[in-house]
Design a protein around this motif. Structure first.
Motif, mmCIF file in Angstrom:
data_model
loop_
_atom_site.group_PDB
_atom_site.id
_atom_site.type_symbol
_atom_site.label_atom_id
_atom_site.label_comp_id
_atom_site.label_asym_id
_atom_site.label_seq_id
_atom_site.Cartn_x
_atom_site.Cartn_y
_atom_site.Cartn_z
ATOM 1 N N MET A 76 1.132 -0.962 0.028
ATOM 2 C CA MET A 76 0.013 0.184 -0.258
ATOM 3 C C MET A 76 0.299 1.239 0.189
ATOM 4 O O MET A 76 2.031 1.276 1.024
ATOM 5 N N THR A 77 0.946 2.269 -1.187
ATOM 6 C CA THR A 77 1.450 3.329 -0.771
ATOM 7 C C THR A 77 -0.254 4.577 -0.892
ATOM 8 O O THR A 77 -0.957 4.438 -1.635
ATOM 9 N N TRP A 106 -5.151 2.781 -8.315
ATOM 10 C CA TRP A 106 -4.119 2.953 -8.659
ATOM 11 C C TRP A 106 -2.657 1.454 -8.451
ATOM 12 O O TRP A 106 -2.450 1.739 -7.791
ATOM 13 N N LEU A 107 -2.020 1.084 -9.767
ATOM 14 C CA LEU A 107 -1.236 0.114 -10.072
ATOM 15 C C LEU A 107 0.178 0.739 -10.192
ATOM 16 O O LEU A 107 -0.118 1.147 -11.453
ATOM 17 N N ALA A 108 0.746 0.002 -9.924
ATOM 18 C CA ALA A 108 2.756 0.202 -10.690
ATOM 19 C C ALA A 108 3.231 -1.300 -10.409
ATOM 20 O O ALA A 108 3.311 -2.021 -9.283
ATOM 21 N N GLN A 109 4.476 -1.729 -10.757
ATOM 22 C CA GLN A 109 5.112 -2.800 -11.220
ATOM 23 C C GLN A 109 6.784 -3.087 -10.833
ATOM 24 O O GLN A 109 7.106 -1.828 -12.254
ATOM 25 N N LEU A 120 2.985 -2.383 -6.010
ATOM 26 C CA LEU A 120 1.987 -1.332 -5.596
ATOM 27 C C LEU A 120 0.782 -0.765 -6.361
ATOM 28 O O LEU A 120 0.206 -1.035 -7.080
ATOM 29 N N TRP A 121 0.095 -0.871 -4.740
ATOM 30 C CA TRP A 121 -1.197 -0.168 -4.793
ATOM 31 C C TRP A 121 -1.993 0.894 -3.977
ATOM 32 O O TRP A 121 -1.025 1.728 -2.600
ATOM 33 N N GLN A 122 -2.176 1.759 -4.675
ATOM 34 C CA GLN A 122 -2.777 3.451 -4.492
ATOM 35 C C GLN A 122 -4.625 2.618 -4.915
ATOM 36 O O GLN A 122 -4.840 2.591 -4.951
ATOM 37 N N PRO A 123 -4.827 3.217 -2.922
ATOM 38 C CA PRO A 123 -6.062 2.296 -2.767
ATOM 39 C C PRO A 123 -6.862 2.992 -3.646
ATOM 40 O O PRO A 123 -7.039 4.593 -3.584
ATOM 41 N N GLY A 124 -8.081 3.090 -4.604
ATOM 42 C CA GLY A 124 -9.352 3.857 -5.229
ATOM 43 C C GLY A 124 -10.188 3.091 -4.806
ATOM 44 O O GLY A 124 -10.748 3.698 -2.866
#
Length: 265
Positions: A76-77, A106-109, A120-124
């Motif tokens: 989580m970020t 939002w995601l990134a690998q 990474l996962w930034q919650p929506g």
């Protein structure tokens, strides 16, 4: 212990990339009793693995040529772009730049400097998985790398993780906690030196994050995995003060672990 009250740096999503999602869903259904639900017509075949109607993880089709089936741990970020910048500054690489996952988040690998892949996962609308630490759900996330101290410095620069060293036979194991909350209660995983042992045969020992799933009976679950077409990398073994552990690979080579935790863990 890992939960769903997500804080910066805590695992908040988990998914499996597989060349055959139907067969993978059937395997994990036989092992953990999970059901598979489509994430919707716009999800590109991505689906959700669920326990008693609550999402445990995601399941998607491998699309890149030469990609290996593997479990991916997401952290989580609150600011994914800042974390991506920190990954690059710390010597890691970004495999997939931040992208909007249909407003769910939002995601990134990324790949850390020693070659372990993570995301990474930034919650929506979706904060993360809906259940953790319960039976047949994610309980622990463990990093295996050649240089644990360097790994801790890298991830600490991203998330501010705290660490506590434990001496075990033959190695030092570092327990990881998020930067917020009581350190023991905020623990979610660990870092171990990579070497011979679990994953060193058909699993192919390499830097990686390994998800541990809570099980009521490690031996019975191991047997169910073998019956369903999985491979045993490390048979069920008692680890003092931790519990009974096994390392397995699914029919497509994705490595995961089982843990029947010690009640005092």
């Amino acid at each position: 212990m890992l939960g769903t009250d997500f804080r910066k740096g805590s695992p908040n999503w988990l998914d499996l990339g597989s060349p055959d999602t139907g067969a993978a869903a059937a395997f994990y259904g036989a092992v953990f009793g999970w059901t598979h639900q489509s994430a919707g017509p716009d999800a590109g075949g991505y689906g959700l693995l669920q326990r008693d109607g609550k999402t445990v993880a995601g399941l998607g089709q491998l699309t890149q040529e030469g990609a290996r089936s593997a479990w991916m741990v997401y952290f989580m970020t609150p600011d994914i772009r800042a974390t991506v910048d920190a990954v690059k500054a710390g010597g890691g690489t970004i495999r997939t730049e931040p992208e909007d996952a249909m407003a769910e988040g939002w995601l990134a690998q990324a790949t850390d400097p020693q070659g372990a892949e993570f995301a990474l996962w930034q919650p929506g609308k979706t904060a993360g998985f809906e259940v953790a630490s319960a039976e047949n759900s994610l309980l622990w996330a463990e990093l295996h790398v050649p240089d644990p101290a360097a790994a801790f410095a890298f991830y600490g620069g991203l998330f501010g993780w705290r660490g506590e060293d434990m001496q075990t036979p033959g190695m030092t194991y570092r327990v990881l906690s998020t930067e917020e909350g009581d350190q023991k209660a905020a623990s979610f995983g660990g870092i171990a030196p990579m070497g011979d042992g679990a994953g060193g045969e058909s699993g192919g020992e390499r830097p990686r994050w390994v998800p541990y799933f809570n099980v009521a009976d490690a031996d019975a679950t191991e047997a169910a995995a073998v019956k369903a077409g999985g491979t045993v990398l490390m048979p069920s073994t008692d680890v003092p003060d931790v519990g009974r552990i096994a390392w397995l690979a699914d029919p497509f080579g994705a490595v995961f672990a089982l843990l029947k935790p010690n009640p005092q863990m």
